[in-house]
Structure formats: C-alpha cells, structure tokens
Design an enzyme around this catalytic site. Sequence first.
Site, PDB file in Angstrom:
ATOM      1  N   GLU A 168     -10.888   0.125  -5.518  1.00  0.00           N
ATOM      2  CA  GLU A 168      -9.711  -0.824  -4.630  1.00  0.00           C
ATOM      3  C   GLU A 168     -10.133  -1.954  -3.758  1.00  0.00           C
ATOM      4  O   GLU A 168     -11.208  -2.085  -3.692  1.00  0.00           O
ATOM      5  CB  GLU A 168      -9.280  -0.594  -3.193  1.00  0.00           C
ATOM      6  CG  GLU A 168      -7.645  -0.528  -2.854  1.00  0.00           C
ATOM      7  CD  GLU A 168      -6.759   0.231  -2.377  1.00  0.00           C
ATOM      8  OE1 GLU A 168      -6.147  -0.181  -1.397  1.00  0.00           O
ATOM      9  OE2 GLU A 168      -7.053   2.067  -2.360  1.00  0.00           O
ATOM     10  N   CYS A 211      -5.028   5.755  -4.016  1.00  0.00           N
ATOM     11  CA  CYS A 211      -4.598   4.874  -4.025  1.00  0.00           C
ATOM     12  C   CYS A 211      -3.050   5.053  -4.713  1.00  0.00           C
ATOM     13  O   CYS A 211      -2.983   5.801  -5.039  1.00  0.00           O
ATOM     14  CB  CYS A 211      -4.992   3.043  -4.744  1.00  0.00           C
ATOM     15  SG  CYS A 211      -4.133   2.190  -4.618  1.00  0.00           S
ATOM     16  N   CYS A 263       0.333  -1.191  -0.443  1.00  0.00           N
ATOM     17  CA  CYS A 263      -0.086   0.029   0.167  1.00  0.00           C
ATOM     18  C   CYS A 263       1.052   1.724   0.144  1.00  0.00           C
ATOM     19  O   CYS A 263       1.448   1.342   1.429  1.00  0.00           O
ATOM     20  CB  CYS A 263      -1.072   0.129   1.381  1.00  0.00           C
ATOM     21  SG  CYS A 263      -2.193   1.524   0.657  1.00  0.00           S
ATOM     22  N   HIS A 322      -2.623  -3.832 -11.046  1.00  0.00           N
ATOM     23  CA  HIS A 322      -3.224  -2.531 -11.279  1.00  0.00           C
ATOM     24  C   HIS A 322      -4.431  -3.129 -12.525  1.00  0.00           C
ATOM     25  O   HIS A 322      -3.481  -3.654 -13.955  1.00  0.00           O
ATOM     26  CB  HIS A 322      -3.287  -1.349 -11.177  1.00  0.00           C
ATOM     27  CG  HIS A 322      -2.680  -0.836  -9.649  1.00  0.00           C
ATOM     28  ND1 HIS A 322      -3.079  -0.619  -8.633  1.00  0.00           N
ATOM     29  CD2 HIS A 322      -0.523  -1.484  -9.378  1.00  0.00           C
ATOM     30  CE1 HIS A 322      -3.081   0.214  -7.754  1.00  0.00           C
ATOM     31  NE2 HIS A 322      -1.596  -0.990  -7.773  1.00  0.00           N
ATOM     32  N   GLY A 363      -1.414   2.627  -6.996  1.00  0.00           N
ATOM     33  CA  GLY A 363      -3.047   2.894  -8.315  1.00  0.00           C
ATOM     34  C   GLY A 363      -2.118   4.328  -8.839  1.00  0.00           C
ATOM     35  O   GLY A 363      -1.915   3.906 -10.040  1.00  0.00           O
TER      36      GLY A 363
END
Length: 293
Positions: free
Chosen positions: A226, A235, A84, A177, A238
């Site tokens: 997410e 994110c 993350c 992703h 992301g």
Amino acid sequence: MSEIRRLYFTKMQGIGNDYIYVDMLGSPTSLKTDDKISLPELSRKISDRHFGVGSDGLIAILPSASADFRMRMFNADGSEAQMCGNGSRCVGKYVHDKGFTDKTVVTLETRAGIKVLHLHLNDEGKVESVTVDMGVASLKRGDVPVVGDKDSELVNVPVEVDGEMFGITAVGMGNPHGVIFVDEITDRHIHYYGKILETHEMWPERANIEFAKVIDRRHIDMRVWERGSGETLACGTGACATMVAAFKLGLIDEEAELRLLGGNLTIRYDASTGRVYMRGGAEFVAEGWYFEM
C-alpha cells in the site's frame, strides 16, 4: 504538533486493515477543528507500532456540506490518500454504533467523491457488515493516473523491474492501483518489487501495488503493497481494482471472493455501468486517550 497533549481515539479494523479513528463531529471527546492539530504529523506519530498506538494510518471523521459525513484518510507516513475502502466501512460502523446516525444507508464524502454505505445490522442492532458502492472504476491513464496518453488504457502491459518482467494493469478507484497476476505470490514480490513499483516513474502520484493469483472464476488470492504504508493485511480499493483487472482480462465472473491476508471481501463488478460494490466486516479494536510524549 500543537498545544494539544492528548486526544481520544478509537482503533478499528476491516479484515486486518487497521486505522486510528478520531471524530471531529462535536461530541464531548471530539478533536476540535480549532485545535489546529497537524493531522499528517499526528498520523505519523500515532501510527508507529512501537512508539504510538500502531496502525496503517489515521482517519478523521468530520461533518460534510454535501453528504452525511466526511472522511479524511492519512497513511502511516502522513501522506493523505483519496479513499480507503476498509476505512469507509469502519466509518459506517463508527457513526451508527456510536449514535451519530440511525440511518442504515449513509453517504460519505471522500477525496474520491461521495460513497454510499449500506449498513447491515445484527440482531442487536449493531453494524455487522457494510456494502460500499465504490463508484465507477476507470482504466484510463488520465484517471488513474499513469503517464502517457490520458485516454488510453494500461492493461497487462509488460514493465521491467530489476531484470524481472511484470504485466501490469492500472486501475483507478479514486486512488491509483497497479495489479499484477502471478502463478504464486511471494514475499519478494511484495516487499521488494512492490516497494520499487510504488514509486516507479509511470505513476505521477505513486501507486498501490497488488499481486494476485486467480484460483477459479469466483476466487482470487491477493496481497497488497500500500502506497505510503507498506504491506497491509487488506486494502478495499485494492481488492476492487484487482477484481476489475481480472474481469478485464477475462479471468473472473462479475462477483467473486477476494482473499487477503486479513480476511475476505465479496466484490461485485457491474460491467454494464462500471460500478464496483464491496461487502465486508468492520470491528472495533480499542479506544482510549492518546498522550503526546
């Protein structure tokens, strides 16, 4: 859960991506490793925005044998993710500002490898922002992962969802992703198509889905569905994946501002090495005792 009925927590956010942080580093308020608490179950309960503290998930900070610290990150549904980006910045602020380290360059072990955090301090000696070396992005299907030839790439490939066609670029940032560029980002894109695409058969491990609009060669607007949490305000991985996809398609320069619902991130993509660098803020929100009812 276990016999534990309360634990000390800290809530933090990085441009609106909020997580509950528990340290397992041996401080007086640490969650002890012998408590045998179920972290996935704890994440599901404590993340609930009506019956818990409320968050996008749970991050545990632990000792590491190979880095300065280790993090484990759980989504709001209890599933464990590899990495993350926003959470890693918050971990950097947590360990520095709470006195676990005085370093301004911190190594952090994640399920996606060891990340290097560069802590930028304010005049009071507190962490104001963090630059994270997010590692090398990969577009190979086997790394993301995406079904198909593991050495091939999925770049702007049309995928039909409920009668609509989307050009998807798959990027691996330690987690999967799927990036889609559109003229305008709508709620339907995120909440309807994003939810379907997360669990599309093309993703063996599900995926985070980004819808993005290129403003110019240095600015991108984006929203994120997410994996395991639904739409989040931001994110980090992301944003990095979106930057890489945009560069791959010739839409952006090597450094740009990614504008998400919760705030902005500066992302730099070193095309010569494939490494991605992310800079953004991290803030404390609240802390206290959580009681299991």
